[in-house]
Motif scaffolding. Structure first.
Motif, PDB file in Angstrom:
ATOM      1  N   LEU A 191       0.822  -1.206   0.000  1.00  0.00           N
ATOM      2  CA  LEU A 191       0.000   0.000   0.000  1.00  0.00           C
ATOM      3  C   LEU A 191       0.860   1.262   0.000  1.00  0.00           C
ATOM      4  O   LEU A 191       0.556   2.243  -0.697  1.00  0.00           O
ATOM      5  CB  LEU A 191      -0.944   0.002   1.202  1.00  0.00           C
ATOM      6  N   GLN A 194       2.358   1.553  -3.412  1.00  0.00           N
ATOM      7  CA  GLN A 194       1.331   1.989  -4.359  1.00  0.00           C
ATOM      8  C   GLN A 194       1.097   3.495  -4.245  1.00  0.00           C
ATOM      9  O   GLN A 194       1.014   4.197  -5.258  1.00  0.00           O
ATOM     10  CB  GLN A 194       0.022   1.244  -4.113  1.00  0.00           C
ATOM     11  N   LYS A 195       0.989   3.986  -3.012  1.00  0.00           N
ATOM     12  CA  LYS A 195       0.778   5.422  -2.803  1.00  0.00           C
ATOM     13  C   LYS A 195       1.935   6.230  -3.373  1.00  0.00           C
ATOM     14  O   LYS A 195       1.727   7.283  -4.005  1.00  0.00           O
ATOM     15  CB  LYS A 195       0.614   5.738  -1.318  1.00  0.00           C
ATOM     16  N   ASP A 199       1.647   8.988  -6.254  1.00  0.00           N
ATOM     17  CA  ASP A 199       2.171  10.336  -6.063  1.00  0.00           C
ATOM     18  C   ASP A 199       3.096  10.713  -7.218  1.00  0.00           C
ATOM     19  O   ASP A 199       3.053  11.848  -7.715  1.00  0.00           O
ATOM     20  CB  ASP A 199       2.918  10.433  -4.748  1.00  0.00           C
TER      21      ASP A 199
END
Length: 206
Positions: A191, A194-195, A199
């Motif tokens: 996660l 992924q963030k 971004d």
């Protein structure tokens, strides 16, 4: 007005990691440039024709092989119509998951349909191939579950970004920017990674 053609190469819809990156970029682009036009081409919903014998025969006439008869001309007209949607765009956005170290077969099929002499490339016996597109840019979002750049060979090899980068240069796309989320599965913080990839996708919008 800028026209973006978003080519979605994953069949996983909202579950697609590459599509999440591409959609984050497009959402930010739309927020900053409300007048931008986004044309979505979902390769898994599109009616892509087979590149059959008539289409191959039509292509070869440009190299002096055979003649453009009625069947070949009809096949060629179909190719021209599909390619027009591609050439009408100013910018290309691709969401490209890795499949067996390469690109999904639907993307390869689409590339084989539109990559034609006189449409996307030219050829001269002395000078060789030349791309016909001008002033086009591409944003490509690559994902892979296990592969990562620099990983040992036992985790796979990269034939999807190398192939697509070659093809974009081959047809004359002047600027290409990539964002990778690799690996998306073999990571201790999926996660968080992924963030970070999302971004980076958003940051492409200037």
């Amino acid at each position: 007005m800028t026209k973006i053609l978003y080519i979605a190469a994953s069949p996983r819809g909202d579950e697609s990691q590459s599509s999440k990156l591409a959609n984050a970029y497009l959402a930010e682009r739309k927020a900053r440039q409300p007048n931008v036009e986004i044309d979505v081409l979902d390769l898994w919903q599109a009616d892509l024709p087979e590149f059959d014998g008539d289409k191959a025969a039509a292509k070869m006439t440009f190299f002096g092989v055979g003649e453009m008869n009625n069947e070949a001309q009809s096949a060629w007209d179909q190719i021209v119509a599909i390619t027009q949607r591609f050439t009408d765009a100013d910018e290309y956005v691709f969401s490209v998951p890795m499949w067996n170290c390469g690109v999904p077969y639907k993307l390869k099929q689409y590339i084989d349909i539109i990559t034609q002499p006189g449409l996307l490339f030219g050829f001269d016996p002395e000078a060789g191939y030349s791309g016909l597109l001008e002033n086009k840019v591409a944003r490509v979002f690559y994902t892979a579950g296990v592969y990562a750049p620099g990983a040992p060979a036992k985790y796979g090899a990269d034939f999807h970004s190398t192939y697509l980068s070659w093809w974009l240069e081959f047809i004359g796309v002047s600027e290409t920017t990539d964002v990778r989320f690799q690996p998306s599965l073999l990571t201790g913080d999926p996660l968080g990674d992924q963030k970070a990839a999302i971004d980076r996708s958003v940051e492409l919008v200037s």
